[in-house]
Scaffold this motif. Structure first.
Motif, PDB file in Angstrom:
ATOM      1  N   VAL A   1       8.248   5.938 -18.352  1.00 37.03           N
ATOM      2  CA  VAL A   1       8.931   4.809 -16.980  1.00 37.03           C
ATOM      3  C   VAL A   1       8.161   4.588 -16.102  1.00 37.03           C
ATOM      4  N   PHE A   2       7.235   6.242 -15.038  1.00 31.58           N
ATOM      5  CA  PHE A   2       6.631   5.433 -14.863  1.00 31.58           C
ATOM      6  C   PHE A   2       5.487   5.048 -15.056  1.00 31.58           C
TER       7      PHE A   2
ATOM      8  N   VAL B   1       0.636  -1.635   0.531  1.00 32.32           N
ATOM      9  CA  VAL B   1       0.421  -0.200   0.350  1.00 32.32           C
ATOM     10  C   VAL B   1       0.589   1.059  -0.128  1.00 32.32           C
ATOM     11  N   ASN B   2       2.193   1.036   0.879  1.00 30.71           N
ATOM     12  CA  ASN B   2       3.139   2.373   0.528  1.00 30.71           C
ATOM     13  C   ASN B   2       3.386   2.448  -0.402  1.00 30.71           C
TER      14      ASN B   2
ATOM     15  N   SER C   1      -2.516  -6.475  -7.334  1.00 31.27           N
ATOM     16  CA  SER C   1      -4.034  -7.094  -7.723  1.00 31.27           C
ATOM     17  C   SER C   1      -3.531  -8.343  -7.277  1.00 31.27           C
ATOM     18  N   THR C   2      -2.164  -8.984  -7.384  1.00 33.23           N
ATOM     19  CA  THR C   2      -2.089 -10.639  -7.282  1.00 33.23           C
ATOM     20  C   THR C   2      -2.450 -10.616  -5.712  1.00 33.23           C
ATOM     21  N   LEU C   3      -0.826  -9.404  -4.927  1.00 36.36           N
ATOM     22  CA  LEU C   3      -1.221  -9.991  -3.557  1.00 36.36           C
ATOM     23  C   LEU C   3      -2.632 -10.022  -2.781  1.00 36.36           C
ATOM     24  N   ASN C   4      -3.233  -9.052  -3.435  1.00 32.93           N
ATOM     25  CA  ASN C   4      -5.442  -8.641  -3.035  1.00 32.93           C
ATOM     26  C   ASN C   4      -5.129 -10.326  -3.929  1.00 32.93           C
ATOM     27  N   ASP C   5      -5.168 -11.131  -4.687  1.00 30.34           N
ATOM     28  CA  ASP C   5      -5.694 -12.246  -5.304  1.00 30.34           C
ATOM     29  C   ASP C   5      -5.512 -13.734  -3.802  1.00 30.34           C
TER      30      ASP C   5
ATOM     31  N   THR D   1       3.683  -1.983 -12.995  1.00 28.81           N
ATOM     32  CA  THR D   1       3.256  -2.578 -12.584  1.00 28.81           C
ATOM     33  C   THR D   1       3.273  -3.398 -11.243  1.00 28.81           C
ATOM     34  N   THR D   2       3.597  -1.841 -10.182  1.00 32.29           N
ATOM     35  CA  THR D   2       2.434  -2.008  -8.744  1.00 32.29           C
ATOM     36  C   THR D   2       1.319  -2.307  -9.185  1.00 32.29           C
TER      37      THR D   2
END
Length: 379
Positions: free
Chosen positions: A196-197, A178-179, A209-213, A203-204
């Motif tokens: 670049v951003f 989250v940070n 999204s993967t972490l939430n899954d 990627t972030t």
């Protein structure tokens, strides 16, 4: 009582038959043969006892005894002989013979008693062998059961540690993720840094999204939720409303047939997640050259309630991808967005409640997922 008399002396054979007529408790049916050859030719095998003379014209001694035992197995044998041979008595006693009688000293009372005792001892021995075998099997089963209980206990402990690890890992990764997302959003950008951003932000977002899954998998495996009566028709309408935009954009035609099984007692959140994943997969992997049609139906299959979701999409080459289909992070079509978790989540949720999932598919013709659900499962 059926008795086989093996005796080559006609006089002795007749004497035995005459004595048998005067038995007090036994009414024997005696069949007489005079040689080992005649014994071997016998088709009848079901004798209660065998009276055997150890000195026949064509065989004698231990060789004769072995031949008869080989022919009739565990049928009890009483040896008759006209000679007092202490060594022979010792030999046959250790070979399963029930008794050893001298012809010169046999009378009807001794013969009847010997027959009765021989049969009793044989039955007692068989029962004892069966009991000892049963006791050994029981002991073996108890040992196997003890080992299985230990293994189950170890598996439960390992599973609990894995669940705790997964929960702690996903929980501890959540805050820094989250940070990082917030910092990317707050960091000032220039025209030079836009490209670049954009990649960093993409990627972030993917990581988030993967972490939430992963968190979703951990939480759903940790707690199935309360069971309640779920009507399949209402469930389908709820899921269709939640993906109404995707359904409209794809032009999908989704029909339900729940005439065979209208409802199930099941955790609503699990079932909704299963159906949502299957319908969004059907939309994602549709065949562009034809209108997408999805048939959702239920029926009974042995002890299960089967939820079938069948489409006419691009299909799956199961020979090539069948073993990867339900694994986590397995993407079969790299040109489609996704992380390869949908089918893994479906199988995890269904199997955790005693169910099964299988698939039938053919490239270019479509796919049918069959979800076998346990009605009112233990949680």
């Amino acid at each position: 009582m059926k008795i086989l008399l093996v005796e080559d002396n006609p006089g002795d054979a007749l004497l035995m038959k005459e004595m048998a007529k005067d038995f007090e408790t036994i009414r024997p049916d005696i069949h007489h043969v005079a040689s080992l050859k005649a014994v071997k030719e016998l088709k009848e095998m079901d004798w209660d006892i065998i009276l055997l003379d150890l000195t026949l014209e064509d065989a004698a001694g231990m060789e004769l005894l072995k031949e008869v035992q080989e022919k009739f197995g565990s049928t009890p044998i009483i040896i008759f002989t006209g000679m007092s041979d202490g060594e022979m008595i010792h030999k046959v006693a250790g070979e399963g013979v029930q008794d050893y009688l001298m012809k010169s000293s046999v009378d009807k009372t001794l013969l009847e008693r010997s027959i009765l005792y021989a049969i009793w001892r044989s039955k007692y021995f068989d029962q004892r062998v069966e009991m000892e075998t049963a006791l050994r099997e029981k002991k073996n089963l108890e040992e196997i059961n003890e080992r299985l209980n230990k293994t189950l206990h170890q598996l439960e402990r390992s599973n609990k540690r894995l669940e705790e690890f997964a929960y702690v890992a996903t929980h501890n990764l959540r805050a820094p993720m989250v940070n990082l997302t917030s910092l990317v959003e707050l960091y000032p950008q220039t025209e030079k840094d836009d490209e670049v951003f954009d990649k960093i932000r993409f990627t972030t977002d993917q990581m988030n999204s993967t972490l939430n899954d992963l968190i979703d998998i951990v939480l759903k495996n940790k707690q199935a939720g309360e069971k309640r009566k779920v009507r399949f028709e209402e469930l389908l309408e709820t899921v269709k409303k939640s993906i109404a935009r995707q359904v409209e954009e794809s032009g999908a035609e989704i029909k339900g047939d729940f005439s065979e099984v209208e409802s199930i007692i099941y955790p609503h959140a699990h079932l909704q997640s299963v159906l949502l994943n299957l319908l969004t997969n059907a939309i994602k992997y549709r065949e562009p050259s034809r209108k997408l049609r999805v048939e959702v139906r239920t029926y009974r299959s042995e002890q299960f309630i089967c939820l079938s979701v069948k489409d006419n999409g691009i299909g799956i080459d199961l020979k090539k991808y069948g073993d990867k289909l339900f694994k986590a992070f397995q993407r079969l079509h790299l040109d489609k967005l996704g992380k390869g978790l949908g089918l893994y989540i479906i199988r995890s949720q269904v199997e955790s409640l005693g169910g099964q999932v299988d698939v039938k598919s053919e490239p270019g013709k479509g796919t049918e997922f069959r979800v076998y659900l346990v009605n009112d499962p233990e949680i």
